[in-house]
Design a protein around this motif. Structure first.
Motif, PDB file in Angstrom:
ATOM      1  N   GLN A   1       0.850  -1.188   0.000  1.00  0.00           N
ATOM      2  CA  GLN A   1       0.000   0.000   0.000  1.00  0.00           C
ATOM      3  C   GLN A   1       0.888   1.240   0.000  1.00  0.00           C
ATOM      4  OE1 GLN A   1      -2.909  -0.060   3.081  1.00  0.00           O
ATOM      5  NE2 GLN A   1      -3.838   1.888   2.490  1.00  0.00           N
ATOM      6  N   VAL A   2       0.501   2.229  -0.792  1.00  0.00           N
ATOM      7  CA  VAL A   2       1.289   3.450  -0.925  1.00  0.00           C
ATOM      8  C   VAL A   2       0.506   4.619  -0.348  1.00  0.00           C
ATOM      9  CG1 VAL A   2       2.294   5.072  -2.570  1.00  0.00           C
ATOM     10  CG2 VAL A   2       2.516   2.608  -2.957  1.00  0.00           C
ATOM     11  N   GLN A   3       1.196   5.480   0.347  1.00  0.00           N
ATOM     12  CA  GLN A   3       0.592   6.699   0.891  1.00  0.00           C
ATOM     13  C   GLN A   3       1.471   7.895   0.575  1.00  0.00           C
ATOM     14  OE1 GLN A   3      -0.013   5.830   5.137  1.00  0.00           O
ATOM     15  NE2 GLN A   3      -2.196   6.143   4.778  1.00  0.00           N
ATOM     16  N   LEU A   4       0.827   9.022   0.297  1.00  0.00           N
ATOM     17  CA  LEU A   4       1.520  10.295   0.180  1.00  0.00           C
ATOM     18  C   LEU A   4       1.087  11.143   1.368  1.00  0.00           C
ATOM     19  CD1 LEU A   4       1.138  11.206  -3.616  1.00  0.00           C
ATOM     20  CD2 LEU A   4       2.931   9.892  -2.508  1.00  0.00           C
ATOM     21  N   VAL A   5       2.056  11.584   2.154  1.00  0.00           N
ATOM     22  CA  VAL A   5       1.741  12.349   3.346  1.00  0.00           C
ATOM     23  C   VAL A   5       2.380  13.731   3.235  1.00  0.00           C
ATOM     24  CG1 VAL A   5       1.924  12.473   5.853  1.00  0.00           C
ATOM     25  CG2 VAL A   5       1.601  10.257   4.732  1.00  0.00           C
ATOM     26  N   GLU A   6       1.534  14.758   3.273  1.00  0.00           N
ATOM     27  CA  GLU A   6       1.997  16.136   3.164  1.00  0.00           C
ATOM     28  C   GLU A   6       2.146  16.761   4.548  1.00  0.00           C
ATOM     29  OE1 GLU A   6      -1.130  16.281  -0.466  1.00  0.00           O
ATOM     30  OE2 GLU A   6      -1.385  15.807   1.652  1.00  0.00           O
ATOM     31  N   SER A   7       2.985  17.771   4.618  1.00  0.00           N
ATOM     32  CA  SER A   7       3.134  18.555   5.828  1.00  0.00           C
ATOM     33  C   SER A   7       3.630  19.944   5.446  1.00  0.00           C
ATOM     34  CB  SER A   7       4.105  17.890   6.807  1.00  0.00           C
ATOM     35  OG  SER A   7       5.396  17.780   6.218  1.00  0.00           O
ATOM     36  N   GLY A   8       3.491  20.879   6.393  1.00  0.00           N
ATOM     37  CA  GLY A   8       4.061  22.208   6.189  1.00  0.00           C
ATOM     38  C   GLY A   8       3.063  23.305   5.913  1.00  0.00           C
ATOM     39  N   GLY A   9       1.794  22.985   5.784  1.00  0.00           N
ATOM     40  CA  GLY A   9       0.807  24.030   5.559  1.00  0.00           C
ATOM     41  C   GLY A   9       0.602  24.861   6.811  1.00  0.00           C
ATOM     42  N   GLY A  10      -0.149  25.937   6.650  1.00  0.00           N
ATOM     43  CA  GLY A  10      -0.435  26.796   7.795  1.00  0.00           C
ATOM     44  C   GLY A  10      -0.932  28.142   7.362  1.00  0.00           C
ATOM     45  N   VAL A  11      -0.894  29.074   8.303  1.00  0.00           N
ATOM     46  CA  VAL A  11      -1.343  30.441   8.065  1.00  0.00           C
ATOM     47  C   VAL A  11      -0.124  31.350   8.042  1.00  0.00           C
ATOM     48  CG1 VAL A  11      -2.776  32.336   8.881  1.00  0.00           C
ATOM     49  CG2 VAL A  11      -3.526  29.962   9.234  1.00  0.00           C
ATOM     50  N   VAL A  12      -0.055  32.204   7.043  1.00  0.00           N
ATOM     51  CA  VAL A  12       1.084  33.117   6.905  1.00  0.00           C
ATOM     52  C   VAL A  12       0.576  34.447   6.362  1.00  0.00           C
ATOM     53  CG1 VAL A  12       1.607  32.329   4.567  1.00  0.00           C
ATOM     54  CG2 VAL A  12       3.435  33.310   5.982  1.00  0.00           C
ATOM     55  N   GLN A  13       1.270  35.504   6.696  1.00  0.00           N
ATOM     56  CA  GLN A  13       0.891  36.822   6.178  1.00  0.00           C
ATOM     57  C   GLN A  13       1.389  36.987   4.738  1.00  0.00           C
ATOM     58  OE1 GLN A  13       2.343  39.799   8.946  1.00  0.00           O
ATOM     59  NE2 GLN A  13       0.338  39.868   9.955  1.00  0.00           N
ATOM     60  N   ALA A  14       0.714  37.848   4.004  1.00  0.00           N
ATOM     61  CA  ALA A  14       1.138  38.131   2.639  1.00  0.00           C
ATOM     62  C   ALA A  14       2.603  38.581   2.630  1.00  0.00           C
ATOM     63  CB  ALA A  14       0.252  39.207   2.030  1.00  0.00           C
ATOM     64  N   GLY A  15       3.341  38.062   1.672  1.00  0.00           N
ATOM     65  CA  GLY A  15       4.768  38.342   1.592  1.00  0.00           C
ATOM     66  C   GLY A  15       5.627  37.323   2.297  1.00  0.00           C
ATOM     67  N   GLY A  16       5.012  36.466   3.066  1.00  0.00           N
ATOM     68  CA  GLY A  16       5.741  35.460   3.823  1.00  0.00           C
ATOM     69  C   GLY A  16       6.067  34.221   3.007  1.00  0.00           C
ATOM     70  N   SER A  17       6.623  33.234   3.707  1.00  0.00           N
ATOM     71  CA  SER A  17       7.068  32.003   3.055  1.00  0.00           C
ATOM     72  C   SER A  17       6.582  30.776   3.818  1.00  0.00           C
ATOM     73  CB  SER A  17       8.604  31.964   2.980  1.00  0.00           C
ATOM     74  OG  SER A  17       9.106  33.032   2.227  1.00  0.00           O
ATOM     75  N   LEU A  18       6.427  29.707   3.085  1.00  0.00           N
ATOM     76  CA  LEU A  18       6.119  28.402   3.665  1.00  0.00           C
ATOM     77  C   LEU A  18       6.810  27.335   2.827  1.00  0.00           C
ATOM     78  CD1 LEU A  18       2.262  28.368   4.453  1.00  0.00           C
ATOM     79  CD2 LEU A  18       4.128  28.228   6.124  1.00  0.00           C
ATOM     80  N   ARG A  19       7.113  26.214   3.458  1.00  0.00           N
ATOM     81  CA  ARG A  19       7.692  25.085   2.728  1.00  0.00           C
ATOM     82  C   ARG A  19       6.827  23.855   2.962  1.00  0.00           C
ATOM     83  NH1 ARG A  19      12.925  21.360   3.838  1.00  0.00           N
ATOM     84  NH2 ARG A  19      13.677  21.093   1.681  1.00  0.00           N
ATOM     85  N   LEU A  20       6.317  23.299   1.887  1.00  0.00           N
ATOM     86  CA  LEU A  20       5.535  22.078   1.953  1.00  0.00           C
ATOM     87  C   LEU A  20       6.430  20.873   1.652  1.00  0.00           C
ATOM     88  CD1 LEU A  20       2.304  23.126   0.001  1.00  0.00           C
ATOM     89  CD2 LEU A  20       2.856  23.465   2.415  1.00  0.00           C
ATOM     90  N   SER A  21       6.124  19.771   2.318  1.00  0.00           N
ATOM     91  CA  SER A  21       6.829  18.516   2.062  1.00  0.00           C
ATOM     92  C   SER A  21       5.805  17.414   1.811  1.00  0.00           C
ATOM     93  CB  SER A  21       7.692  18.119   3.264  1.00  0.00           C
ATOM     94  OG  SER A  21       8.661  19.091   3.550  1.00  0.00           O
ATOM     95  N   CYS A  22       6.192  16.453   1.011  1.00  0.00           N
ATOM     96  CA  CYS A  22       5.334  15.303   0.737  1.00  0.00           C
ATOM     97  C   CYS A  22       6.221  14.078   0.569  1.00  0.00           C
ATOM     98  CB  CYS A  22       4.513  15.530  -0.513  1.00  0.00           C
ATOM     99  SG  CYS A  22       3.627  14.065  -1.109  1.00  0.00           S
ATOM    100  N   THR A  23       5.960  13.066   1.377  1.00  0.00           N
ATOM    101  CA  THR A  23       6.739  11.832   1.319  1.00  0.00           C
ATOM    102  C   THR A  23       5.860  10.666   0.911  1.00  0.00           C
ATOM    103  OG1 THR A  23       8.298  12.610   2.989  1.00  0.00           O
ATOM    104  CG2 THR A  23       8.168  10.229   2.630  1.00  0.00           C
ATOM    105  N   ALA A  24       6.330   9.931  -0.065  1.00  0.00           N
ATOM    106  CA  ALA A  24       5.644   8.711  -0.488  1.00  0.00           C
ATOM    107  C   ALA A  24       6.210   7.546   0.305  1.00  0.00           C
ATOM    108  CB  ALA A  24       5.844   8.480  -1.975  1.00  0.00           C
ATOM    109  N   SER A  25       5.327   6.762   0.900  1.00  0.00           N
ATOM    110  CA  SER A  25       5.767   5.629   1.714  1.00  0.00           C
ATOM    111  C   SER A  25       5.001   4.376   1.311  1.00  0.00           C
ATOM    112  CB  SER A  25       5.555   5.922   3.199  1.00  0.00           C
ATOM    113  OG  SER A  25       4.179   6.093   3.466  1.00  0.00           O
ATOM    114  N   GLY A  26       5.579   3.225   1.700  1.00  0.00           N
ATOM    115  CA  GLY A  26       4.955   1.960   1.349  1.00  0.00           C
ATOM    116  C   GLY A  26       5.848   1.182   0.412  1.00  0.00           C
ATOM    117  N   SER A  27       5.246   0.254  -0.303  1.00  0.00           N
ATOM    118  CA  SER A  27       5.997  -0.575  -1.240  1.00  0.00           C
ATOM    119  C   SER A  27       6.174   0.196  -2.548  1.00  0.00           C
ATOM    120  CB  SER A  27       5.242  -1.882  -1.502  1.00  0.00           C
ATOM    121  OG  SER A  27       5.931  -2.666  -2.450  1.00  0.00           O
TER     122      SER A  27
END
Length: 121
Positions: A1-27
């Motif tokens: 079974q394969v899963q994609l799990v994201e992280s890194g979202g949130g609330v930020v003010q205009a002009g700011g930065s965020l970094r999203l990550s996504c890892t595929a796990s399983g076979s």
């Protein structure tokens, strides 16, 4: 079974930065293209950025020069560095990947569960 799990979202003010990550796990035998899509309320899901296994990238015009997609093939992980964020970037961001579970399988397409990004003005 394969899963994609994201992280890194949130609330930020205009002009700011965020970094999203996504890892595929399983076979997983191999991972081909990986990318990020987003869907804002009342709108269709749209491509944000995509990266091939060889590192070629493609971006939506609306994010060119502000977002950078990258990947770590050894970790089956894709990243989205988002800078100079605007309120119109507010959406649920979804990870997407084409991958093979075994050498004898064809590529199959998978989606993550989504992570909310909210940019306040």
């Amino acid at each position: 079974q394969v899963q994609l799990v994201e992280s890194g979202g949130g609330v930020v003010q205009a002009g700011g930065s965020l970094r999203l990550s996504c890892t595929a796990s399983g076979s997983i035998f191999s991972t081909d293209a990986m990318g990020w899509y987003r869907q804002a309320p009342g709108k269709q899901r749209e491509l944000v950025a995509i990266i091939t296994s060889g590192g070629s990238t493609n971006y939506a015009d609306s994010v060119k020069g502000r977002f950078t997609i990258s990947r770590d093939n050894a970790k089956n992980t894709v990243y989205l560095q988002m800078s100079s964020l605007k309120p119109e970037d507010t959406a649920v961001y979804y990870c997407n990947a084409d991958l093979r579970r075994n050498w004898y399988n064809n590529n199959e397409n998978y989606w993550g569960q989504g992570t909310q990004v909210t940019v306040s003005s």
